[in-house]
Write an enzyme that holds these catalytic residues in place. Structure first.
Site, PDB file in Angstrom:
ATOM      1  N   ASP A  47       0.855  -1.190   0.000  1.00  0.00           N
ATOM      2  CA  ASP A  47       0.000   0.000   0.000  1.00  0.00           C
ATOM      3  C   ASP A  47       0.885   1.231   0.000  1.00  0.00           C
ATOM      4  OD1 ASP A  47      -2.269  -1.548   0.170  1.00  0.00           O
ATOM      5  OD2 ASP A  47      -2.811  -0.938   2.192  1.00  0.00           O
ATOM      6  N   ASN A  48       0.483   2.255  -0.761  1.00  0.00           N
ATOM      7  CA  ASN A  48       1.220   3.517  -0.819  1.00  0.00           C
ATOM      8  C   ASN A  48       0.251   4.669  -0.595  1.00  0.00           C
ATOM      9  OD1 ASN A  48       3.662   2.203  -1.622  1.00  0.00           O
ATOM     10  ND2 ASN A  48       2.873   2.121  -3.695  1.00  0.00           N
ATOM     11  N   ARG A  58       2.017  13.725 -11.180  1.00  0.00           N
ATOM     12  CA  ARG A  58       2.903  12.582 -10.922  1.00  0.00           C
ATOM     13  C   ARG A  58       2.685  11.552 -12.020  1.00  0.00           C
ATOM     14  NH1 ARG A  58       5.029  12.511  -5.532  1.00  0.00           N
ATOM     15  NH2 ARG A  58       3.997  14.037  -4.193  1.00  0.00           N
ATOM     16  N   LYS A  70      -2.780  -1.757  -9.987  1.00  0.00           N
ATOM     17  CA  LYS A  70      -3.015  -0.796  -8.903  1.00  0.00           C
ATOM     18  C   LYS A  70      -4.510  -0.576  -8.709  1.00  0.00           C
ATOM     19  CE  LYS A  70       1.277   1.718  -9.752  1.00  0.00           C
ATOM     20  NZ  LYS A  70       1.868   2.970 -10.229  1.00  0.00           N
ATOM     21  N   TYR A 130      -3.016   3.970  -2.865  1.00  0.00           N
ATOM     22  CA  TYR A 130      -3.075   2.911  -3.857  1.00  0.00           C
ATOM     23  C   TYR A 130      -2.467   1.620  -3.349  1.00  0.00           C
ATOM     24  CZ  TYR A 130       1.441   5.039  -5.325  1.00  0.00           C
ATOM     25  OH  TYR A 130       2.696   5.595  -5.374  1.00  0.00           O
ATOM     26  N   ASP A 166      10.190  13.275 -13.694  1.00  0.00           N
ATOM     27  CA  ASP A 166       8.986  13.246 -14.523  1.00  0.00           C
ATOM     28  C   ASP A 166       9.069  14.266 -15.659  1.00  0.00           C
ATOM     29  OD1 ASP A 166       8.010  11.255 -12.897  1.00  0.00           O
ATOM     30  OD2 ASP A 166       6.459  12.479 -11.963  1.00  0.00           O
TER      31      ASP A 166
END
Length: 185
Positions: A47-48, A58, A70, A130, A166
């Protein structure tokens, strides 16, 4: 719980049952048996949680090998969430789908392995959660440029705030061929 198939096969929009009363609300963010019965049998191993301010973008992140499925949701604020099919042998290769996930709508998005993922924060602050089907492995992480013209995600708002990684990510045509996943069978 209501599950809607998006225009990308396997990417599912989930509206969990929400129980609201004068105290607030309750929902099950994950229940293996119920989600499996609804077509999401995955086992999640990590889990994040991320917290970002308005304008943060992001992504678009993916991992190969060790492709991650996810299940994503927003617990505070709102984001525009994007899944991009990066499976080179998929009939929907390079296509994307975007949905608003928010604290208010309480929707979730399931993104299968082989897809890139990113989001842009629409609210003043967003807490994004997520679950992942595979462990994060830095050495296998890849990033696709957020404004790649061959994918053409229509991000809302701007200018965007993003990490140097990114902002400098390669275009799809510049990624090594072995960086992209094949259809997961």
């Amino acid at each position: 719980m209501k599950i809607t198939q998006t225009e990308l096969p396997g990417v599912l929009l989930i509206e969990p049952d929400v129980f609201v009363d004068e105290r607030g609300y309750f929902l099950e963010g994950w229940h293996h048996r119920k989600y499996a019965d609804a077509g999401i049998p995955e086992i999640f191993v990590q889990d994040n949680i991320s917290c970002s301010v308005k304008g943060v973008l992001r992504g678009i992140h993916f991992q190969n090998p060790g492709e991650q499925g996810k299940l994503v949701a927003v617990r505070h604020g709102a984001v525009f969430d994007v899944a991009v099919d990066l499976r080179t042998d998929s009939p929907t290769f390079k296509r994307w789908v975007g949905v608003e996930l928010s604290e208010e709508n309480k929707k979730q998005l399931f993104i299968p392995p082989g897809f890139g993922h990113g989001f842009s924060v629409l609210s003043e602050k967003a807490v994004f959660v997520y679950k992942c089907t595979e462990y994060y492995q830095k050495e296998f992480e890849h990033t696709l440029r957020w404004d790649d013209p061959d994918v053409a995600v229509e991000w809302p708002g701007g200018p965007h705030i993003m990490s140097a990684k990114d902002a400098a990510a390669p275009l799809l045509r510049d990624l090594p061929e072995d960086a992209l996943p094949k259809t997961i069978r």
